[in-house]
Design a protein around this motif. Structure first.
Motif, mmCIF file in Angstrom:
data_model
loop_
_atom_site.group_PDB
_atom_site.id
_atom_site.type_symbol
_atom_site.label_atom_id
_atom_site.label_comp_id
_atom_site.label_asym_id
_atom_site.label_seq_id
_atom_site.Cartn_x
_atom_site.Cartn_y
_atom_site.Cartn_z
ATOM 1 N N LEU A 179 0.819 -1.206 0.000
ATOM 2 C CA LEU A 179 0.000 0.000 0.000
ATOM 3 C C LEU A 179 0.854 1.257 0.000
ATOM 4 O O LEU A 179 1.796 1.370 0.779
ATOM 5 C CB LEU A 179 -0.922 0.001 1.218
ATOM 6 N N GLN A 180 0.510 2.182 -0.859
ATOM 7 C CA GLN A 180 1.230 3.450 -0.917
ATOM 8 C C GLN A 180 0.656 4.408 0.121
ATOM 9 O O GLN A 180 -0.555 4.499 0.296
ATOM 10 C CB GLN A 180 1.125 4.046 -2.313
ATOM 11 N N GLY A 181 1.526 5.109 0.842
ATOM 12 C CA GLY A 181 1.094 6.074 1.835
ATOM 13 C C GLY A 181 0.660 5.459 3.150
ATOM 14 O O GLY A 181 0.124 6.133 4.011
ATOM 15 N N TYR A 182 0.885 4.170 3.340
ATOM 16 C CA TYR A 182 0.486 3.491 4.568
ATOM 17 C C TYR A 182 1.695 3.394 5.493
ATOM 18 O O TYR A 182 1.894 4.221 6.349
ATOM 19 C CB TYR A 182 -0.092 2.116 4.226
ATOM 20 N N VAL A 183 2.493 2.395 5.318
ATOM 21 C CA VAL A 183 3.749 2.212 6.035
ATOM 22 C C VAL A 183 4.793 2.030 4.943
ATOM 23 O O VAL A 183 4.463 1.618 3.839
ATOM 24 C CB VAL A 183 3.686 0.955 6.934
ATOM 25 N N ASP A 184 6.041 2.324 5.228
ATOM 26 C CA ASP A 184 7.054 2.203 4.178
ATOM 27 C C ASP A 184 7.050 0.802 3.566
ATOM 28 O O ASP A 184 6.667 -0.171 4.193
ATOM 29 C CB ASP A 184 8.441 2.586 4.716
ATOM 30 N N PHE A 185 7.483 0.731 2.307
ATOM 31 C CA PHE A 185 7.432 -0.508 1.545
ATOM 32 C C PHE A 185 8.201 -1.633 2.226
ATOM 33 O O PHE A 185 7.728 -2.770 2.297
ATOM 34 C CB PHE A 185 7.969 -0.300 0.133
ATOM 35 N N ALA A 186 9.404 -1.349 2.732
ATOM 36 C CA ALA A 186 10.232 -2.382 3.348
ATOM 37 C C ALA A 186 9.523 -3.012 4.542
ATOM 38 O O ALA A 186 9.560 -4.236 4.721
ATOM 39 C CB ALA A 186 11.583 -1.805 3.762
ATOM 40 N N SER A 187 8.854 -2.221 5.351
ATOM 41 C CA SER A 187 8.130 -2.751 6.518
ATOM 42 C C SER A 187 6.982 -3.644 6.087
ATOM 43 O O SER A 187 6.714 -4.679 6.706
ATOM 44 C CB SER A 187 7.595 -1.612 7.380
ATOM 45 N N GLN A 188 6.289 -3.256 5.027
ATOM 46 C CA GLN A 188 5.178 -4.073 4.533
ATOM 47 C C GLN A 188 5.680 -5.408 3.983
ATOM 48 O O GLN A 188 5.063 -6.449 4.226
ATOM 49 C CB GLN A 188 4.408 -3.326 3.454
#
Length: 130
Positions: free
Chosen positions: A74-83
């Motif tokens: 998801l964009q704008g949620y949590v940073d990509f690496a964490s997701q």
């Protein structure tokens, strides 16, 4: 592929931020071709797609037909690496890998640095192809 002891499995992680735009672009044909190439189910395919840009329906089809699951990034949620880390933890728990092979394919792919090739104290036999 599983070895004779049954202790290993090949996992393919598919990350996408778009739609098929070159080569084969017929979505049902792409899913069918992947399934045919993996008809014995020796590779479990998991898909991560950047929601809003990725063809999540195709990623779902490929993953489900090949023993894996799909998750949106998801964009704008949590940073990509964490997701991505959360996805790995939810699907695989804590996995110790050794002899990891990463093969990045795509347009304008840039790799920053290399990782250690072998980890002799960790479990043997896992291979991840991205």
């Amino acid at each position: 592929a599983k070895d004779s002891s049954g202790d290993t499995v090949t996992i393919l992680m598919l990350l996408s931020d778009g739609w098929a735009t070159s080569g084969e672009t017929n979505r049902p044909k792409i899913a069918e071709d992947v399934y045919k190439l993996n008809k014995e189910g020796t590779v479990k395919i998991f898909s991560l797609g950047f929601q809003g840009d990725a063809d999540m329906e195709l990623l779902d089809a490929i993953a489900i037909m090949n023993g894996g699951v799909t998750a949106p990034i998801l964009q704008g949620y949590v940073d990509f690496a964490s997701q991505i880390k959360s996805f790995f933890e939810s699907q695989f728990g804590t996995v110790l890998l050794s002899d990891v092979k990463v093969d990045l394919k795509g347009v304008d792919v840039t790799v920053f640095g290399d990782t250690q090739q072998t980890f002799p104290l960790l479990a043997d036999g896992y291979e991840v192809v991205v």
